[in-house]
Design an enzyme around this catalytic site. Structure first.
Site, PDB file in Angstrom:
ATOM      1  N   HIS A  45      -8.287  -3.704  -0.616  1.00 38.78           N
ATOM      2  CA  HIS A  45      -7.459  -3.765   0.598  1.00 38.78           C
ATOM      3  C   HIS A  45      -6.368  -2.686   0.584  1.00 38.78           C
ATOM      4  O   HIS A  45      -6.237  -1.914   1.534  1.00 38.78           O
ATOM      5  CB  HIS A  45      -6.839  -5.158   0.718  1.00 38.78           C
ATOM      6  CG  HIS A  45      -5.972  -5.365   1.911  1.00 38.78           C
ATOM      7  ND1 HIS A  45      -6.423  -5.974   3.062  1.00 38.78           N
ATOM      8  CD2 HIS A  45      -4.679  -5.036   2.147  1.00 38.78           C
ATOM      9  CE1 HIS A  45      -5.450  -6.010   3.949  1.00 38.78           C
ATOM     10  NE2 HIS A  45      -4.376  -5.444   3.419  1.00 38.78           N
ATOM     11  N   GLU A  46      -5.607  -2.635  -0.498  1.00 34.02           N
ATOM     12  CA  GLU A  46      -4.506  -1.661  -0.546  1.00 34.02           C
ATOM     13  C   GLU A  46      -5.053  -0.245  -0.554  1.00 34.02           C
ATOM     14  O   GLU A  46      -4.508   0.647   0.090  1.00 34.02           O
ATOM     15  CB  GLU A  46      -3.603  -1.909  -1.759  1.00 34.02           C
ATOM     16  CG  GLU A  46      -3.056  -3.330  -1.892  1.00 34.02           C
ATOM     17  CD  GLU A  46      -2.445  -3.902  -0.621  1.00 34.02           C
ATOM     18  OE1 GLU A  46      -1.914  -3.129   0.191  1.00 34.02           O
ATOM     19  OE2 GLU A  46      -2.527  -5.138  -0.442  1.00 34.02           O
TER      20      GLU A  46
ATOM     21  N   GLU B  79       0.783  -1.232   0.000  1.00 34.56           N
ATOM     22  CA  GLU B  79       0.000   0.000   0.000  1.00 34.56           C
ATOM     23  C   GLU B  79       0.817   1.285   0.000  1.00 34.56           C
ATOM     24  O   GLU B  79       0.316   2.325   0.453  1.00 34.56           O
ATOM     25  CB  GLU B  79      -0.899  -0.005   1.241  1.00 34.56           C
ATOM     26  CG  GLU B  79      -0.167   0.143   2.599  1.00 34.56           C
ATOM     27  CD  GLU B  79       0.168  -1.155   3.320  1.00 34.56           C
ATOM     28  OE1 GLU B  79       0.267  -2.194   2.636  1.00 34.56           O
ATOM     29  OE2 GLU B  79       0.346  -1.131   4.548  1.00 34.56           O
TER      30      GLU B  79
HETATM   31  N1  TRP Z   1       1.176  -4.524   3.891  1.00 36.39           N
HETATM   32  C1  TRP Z   1       0.898  -5.387   2.791  1.00 36.39           C
HETATM   33  C2  TRP Z   1      -0.594  -5.659   2.813  1.00 36.39           C
HETATM   34  O1  TRP Z   1      -1.073  -6.412   3.603  1.00 36.39           O
HETATM   35  C3  TRP Z   1       1.591  -6.681   2.761  1.00 36.39           C
HETATM   36  C4  TRP Z   1       3.049  -6.778   2.999  1.00 36.39           C
HETATM   37  C5  TRP Z   1       3.683  -6.803   4.151  1.00 36.39           C
HETATM   38  C6  TRP Z   1       4.034  -7.088   2.084  1.00 36.39           C
HETATM   39  N2  TRP Z   1       4.997  -7.106   4.013  1.00 36.39           N
HETATM   40  C7  TRP Z   1       5.233  -7.297   2.755  1.00 36.39           C
HETATM   41  C8  TRP Z   1       4.008  -7.213   0.722  1.00 36.39           C
HETATM   42  C9  TRP Z   1       6.382  -7.665   2.114  1.00 36.39           C
HETATM   43  C10 TRP Z   1       5.170  -7.582   0.082  1.00 36.39           C
HETATM   44  C11 TRP Z   1       6.336  -7.823   0.755  1.00 36.39           C
HETATM   45  O2  TRP Z   1      -1.306  -5.065   2.116  1.00 36.39           O
HETATM   46 ZN    ZN Z   2      -2.605  -5.026   4.347  1.00 34.32          ZN
END
Ligand code: TRP
Ligand code: ZN
Length: 887
Positions: free
Chosen positions: A302-303, A269
């Site tokens: 979600h994002e 995100e």
């Molecule tokens: N924050 C992201 C989500 O849930 C996911 C995420 C966390 C992520 N750590 C990551 C994506 C590492 C890629 C690599 O939307």
């Molecule tokens: Zn998330």
């Protein structure tokens, strides 16, 4: 363990606010094929409320070129350098720091930090990847204003993107060019992003509720331009939904999504510049399944929703991860429920919870949604933090009701906008906005494990009184000292003989208040007495799965069959069938099998009636005829009987197939003629039911079923139909399977995302020779250990979704996975750790398997250069007490 410098855990209790804050940071990236030069200029300010005087910056795998403080070059003795960062002793109150480093994205296979994918540059900074770009206070409670300048070769990298608004760009010497971006919103480093490459773009716009026009752009490789329409529509729908349901508007003039092929998770995100796994962007009915379409809508949502729950209000530290993830999963679940079928969505979410989260919560990695300690934060992006976290938000929602919950959300956003918050801040906002008490409820944040909820009922016809006694039991992973009763919302209804919900009145109340109640269980045992109950009711308990518990209630078979037909709650209608099917299989496993059991006839009769009833939602019928998985059944055992579960499960499936033969054929005929391009709810429901029926028919060795499957595989222009046919044939292990698989392979060899489905179908076949097949597929040209989608599709699916194959008695499944985990240890530690997780639950199996699994874990423990990710898993798994003290 071979590792001498065993990593030590980080503890929540050790949290201290930052000693220095960053007001502004100006980043310059000069991208080359053989190295990248990074210059970071930071305005540092001492945080007055703090006692400390020293400045610690995080940094990993960086080549330090030089440091300037207030424009003057620092001598090497002016700071300490370690493998984890820089330390400046008492550097003063306010100063400018300029640090130049060199990094090597072209050699970075971990997909964390700056790396290359498909010839392009991109970043992944959450959770602690920013420290691989430059030295910086890489912690989410340091919020700074970022500006970014990217400079690269103009021919190979025509597109240069970062967060916020584009402010300047132009040509440079030697065929190079640059672009400069400014993000007006202060943000933590984990939300930083950069993309540079040859990308094509689909553009549209969105008009916000207050009338601002936002540019929407989706960047993909040119040949994928025709697969972006659904993602764009999903984004617009998400923006509209968040305005309508939560009053949240977007805040920048531009919103960009970039699709990349090599990505560790689903999507990220980053402020104004989301980076997506291409699997969650690209879709056309020919190449993507209906589930892919739904998943794309949900991940795009979600994002986008993170822009408020995560970005505008971020996390103080990584122990608060569920603050943004649990809440945002809850929000995306509601988005999908509002736009599609609410009942179906709930069923799928609970299935995921039961299949994955419950197992995690019963194993060595069990942790509270707010853990108290971790070694490697990447190991805590779990089903517990995400999905159980969403269940915890959902319980607050049930307890408060729609309007009060909304008031709580408004207060939360208003009072923490621009801040790094804690889960405590969230719960307090919910209390402050409503005047309700959530003191006991907070235990859901700190206690691990799945609580058991048992139910007993008693009817007194003479007194018109119906008693429901609810008991909660401590999860096995918690010790008595760490556990206290939870505040559990139990939604229920009583149904009369005609199938109608009865008005509900508790003893002492004057009038009935509706036909459904949320009872609040707060002690270990509590009896609720309903008055004025004139006839014997059937209890429908835990409606809509109102709490993430294991329901322990041996409701009579007849009542379950009755609920399957009559419950007004779509989730419980489905769950009654699941409970009945589970009861039948468990009784057979325990040797209590009557050859022609009443339960079986009730279950089959209910399915037959449903299949014949064309007024029902076909998607729900499809879910109802699917049996609880072998993994889910395994959750009922102290020692898992892999072979017994597989035998009973597949025998029961065959029995259903034979008994329902005619009804299944009739349903297939009714649902065969759907237009391949139709992505409407009815079309998707028809395809889902067709596939569920086809599975059974092929399993029953039905000649016509097999021919239908083969025809669909060859001639359908719709991926849901094709993959459904392939799965039916391959999983049944029938003669046509090989041919089917070869034809599919030939047709789709150039589409990696479709080949992923092909890999998964084969890896999940519940057949004795699947291990060998997976070993062969490791050598296939389409497989690549560097790509997490391939790894998950083949190896992840094999380990997690094929218990019979993975737990092959000779240990060959364990050995195969361990070999690949070892190869991934250096290549991509976070993917390695995910792959290892089924092996960590070795204690649940029979002594033969236990020994084999343990030996593989020890093989990993003996590695020279074991990553922190694997070290944490292996040490927790092998520890004598399942390291309960850690969470
Ligand atoms: N924050 C992201 C989500 O849930 C996911 C995420 C966390 C992520 N750590 C990551 C994506 C590492 C890629 C690599 O939307
Ligand atoms: Zn998330």
């Amino acid at each position: 363990m071979a590792r001498h410098d065993a990593p030590s855990p980080v503890h929540l209790d050790d949290y201290r606010p930052p000693v220095y804050l960053v007001d502004r940071v100006d980043l310059r990236f000069s991208l080359y094929e053989h190295l990248t030069r990074v210059v970071a200029r930071m305005s540092m300010r001492r945080n007055g409320q703090q006692d400390g005087r020293d400045l610690a910056l995080n940094g990993r795998d960086l080549e330090l070129v030089r440091i300037l403080k207030n424009g003057r070059r620092l001598e090497e003795g002016a700071y300490e350098v370690s493998t984890e960062g820089l330390l400046f002793t008492n550097p003063g109150e306010n100063f400018e720091l300029e640090i130049e480093t060199i990094i090597h994205p072209e050699k970075n296979s971990s997909l964390e930090g700056l790396y290359k994918t498909g010839g392009n540059f991109c970043t992944q900074c959450e959770a602690e990847g920013f420290r691989k770009l430059t030295y910086y206070p890489d912690r989410p409670d340091v919020l700074a204003r970022f500006s970014t300048t990217i400079e690269a070769d103009a021919t190979n990298y025509p597109v240069l993107l970062s967060n916020g608004n584009p402010v300047e760009s132009g040509a440079l010497e030697n065929g190079r060019h640059f672009a400069r971006w400014e993000d007006p919103f202060p943000k933590p480093s984990y939300l930083f992003a950069l993309v540079a490459g040859r990308l094509a773009c689909v553009e549209d716009f969105y008009l916000t509720a207050s009338g601002r026009k936002v540019r929407l752009q989706i960047y993909v490789e040119e040949h994928n331009l025709d697969k972006c329409e659904h993602a764009m529509k999903s984004l617009q729908a998400a923006m509209r939904w968040d305005e309508q349901r939560f009053g949240r508007e977007y805040d920048l003039d531009i919103y960009m999504i970039v699709a990349v092929d090599d990505f560790n998770m689903g999507a990220m995100e980053n402020k104004g510049l989301n980076i997506f796994n291409s699997k969650f962007v690209l879709a056309r009915p020919e190449t993507a399944s209906d589930q892919d379409f739904i998943d794309i809508e949900s991940v795009v949502g979600h994002e986008y929703f993170h822009n408020w729950s995560g970005n505008r209000v971020t996390c103080r530290d990584w122990f608060q991860l569920t603050l943004k993830e649990g809440l945002t999963v809850f929000r995306d679940q509601e988005f999908t429920a509002d736009l599609n079928s609410r009942g179906l969505k709930r069923i799928q979410d609970v299935n995921l919870l039961r299949n994955r989260q419950f197992a995690e919560d019963a194993g060595p990695m069990a942790h509270a949604i707010q853990p108290r300690a971790y070694m490697e934060i990447n190991n805590f992006y779990t089903a517990t933090v995400y999905n159980k976290g969403a269940e915890v938000i959902r319980m607050i929602y049930s307890l408060l009701g729609e309007q009060r919950f909304r008031r709580g959300m408004d207060l939360y956003f208003a009072s923490h906008d621009g801040e790094a918050a804690t889960t405590e801040d969230f719960v307090r906002a919910m209390e402050d906005a409503t005047g309700l008490q959530l003191k006991q409820f907070r235990r859901w944040y700190s206690q691990a494990g799945t609580p058991r909820l048992s139910v007993a009922t008693h009817y007194e016809p003479d007194a018109d009184c119906y008693h429901v006694t609810l008991c909660q039991q401590r999860p096995a992973v918690m010790d008595a000292a760490g556990w206290a009763p939870l505040h559990i919302p139990v939604r229920l209804g009583l149904i009369d003989a005609e199938g109608q919900d009865m008005p509900l009145r508790l003893e002492g109340e004057e009038r009935a208040a509706g036909c459904e109640r949320v009872l609040e269980l707060k002690t270990e045992k509590q009896t609720f007495r309903f008055a004025g109950v004139k006839t014997q009711p059937v209890l429908s308990v835990l409606r809509d799965f109102s709490a993430p518990v294991e329901l322990v209630y041996e409701q009579p078979d007849e009542e379950l069959a009755f609920l399957m037909a009559n419950d007004s709650d779509a989730f419980n209608r489905w769950d009654a069938g699941q409970r009945l099917a589970r009861a039948i299989m468990l009784r057979r496993l325990r040797g209590a099998a009557e050859q022609r059991s009443v339960a079986r006839d009730l279950f089959l009769g209910a399915l037959e009636t449903m299949l014949a009833d064309s007024t029902l939602d076909s998607a729900l019928v499809a879910e109802t005829i699917r049996l609880p998985s072998e993994n889910e059944l395994a959750g009922n055992f102290a020692e898992i009987d892999v072979d017994g579960i597989h035998r009973v499960h597949s025998e029961f499936a065959r029995e259903i197939a034979v008994y329902l033969h005619d009804a299944l054929h009739a349903a297939c005929e009714r649902h065969a003629g759907v237009s391949p391009e139709d992505e409407g709810a009815n079309a998707m429901a028809s395809r889902s039911l067709y596939n569920a029926c086809l599975n059974y028919l092929v399993l029953a060795e039905d000649e016509q079923g097999r021919q239908n499957a083969l025809q669909r595989l060859r001639h359908s222009r719709n991926m849901t139909e094709q993959i459904g046919a392939l799965r039916a044939l391959v999983h049944a292990g029938c003669d046509e399977a090989k041919l089917a698989s070869e034809e599919f392979e030939k047709r789709w060899i150039d589409e990696p995302l479709v080949m992923d489905k092909w890999l998964t179908v084969q890896a999940t076949a519940p057949l004795p020779d699947t291990v060998q097949q997976v070993a062969r597929l490791l050598e296939h040209t389409c497989f690549d250990l560097h790509n997490p989608n391939r790894v998950r599709s083949l190896l992840g699916a094999f380990g997690e979704a094929n218990p019979y194959g993975f737990h092959a008695r000779d240990g060959s499944g364990y050995h195969l996975i361990t070999d690949q985990v070892i190869s991934l240890n250096r290549l991509n530690p976070s993917t390695a750790a995910r792959l290892l997780s089924p092996l960590t639950r070795w204690r649940k199996y029979d002594s033969g398997r236990r020994a084999l699994m343990r030996a593989e874990l020890q093989r990993i423990a003996g590695l020279e250069d074991l990553s922190r990710n694997l070290y944490e898993l292996v040490s927790r798994s092998l520890a004598d007490t399942a390291s309960k003290e850690m969470t």
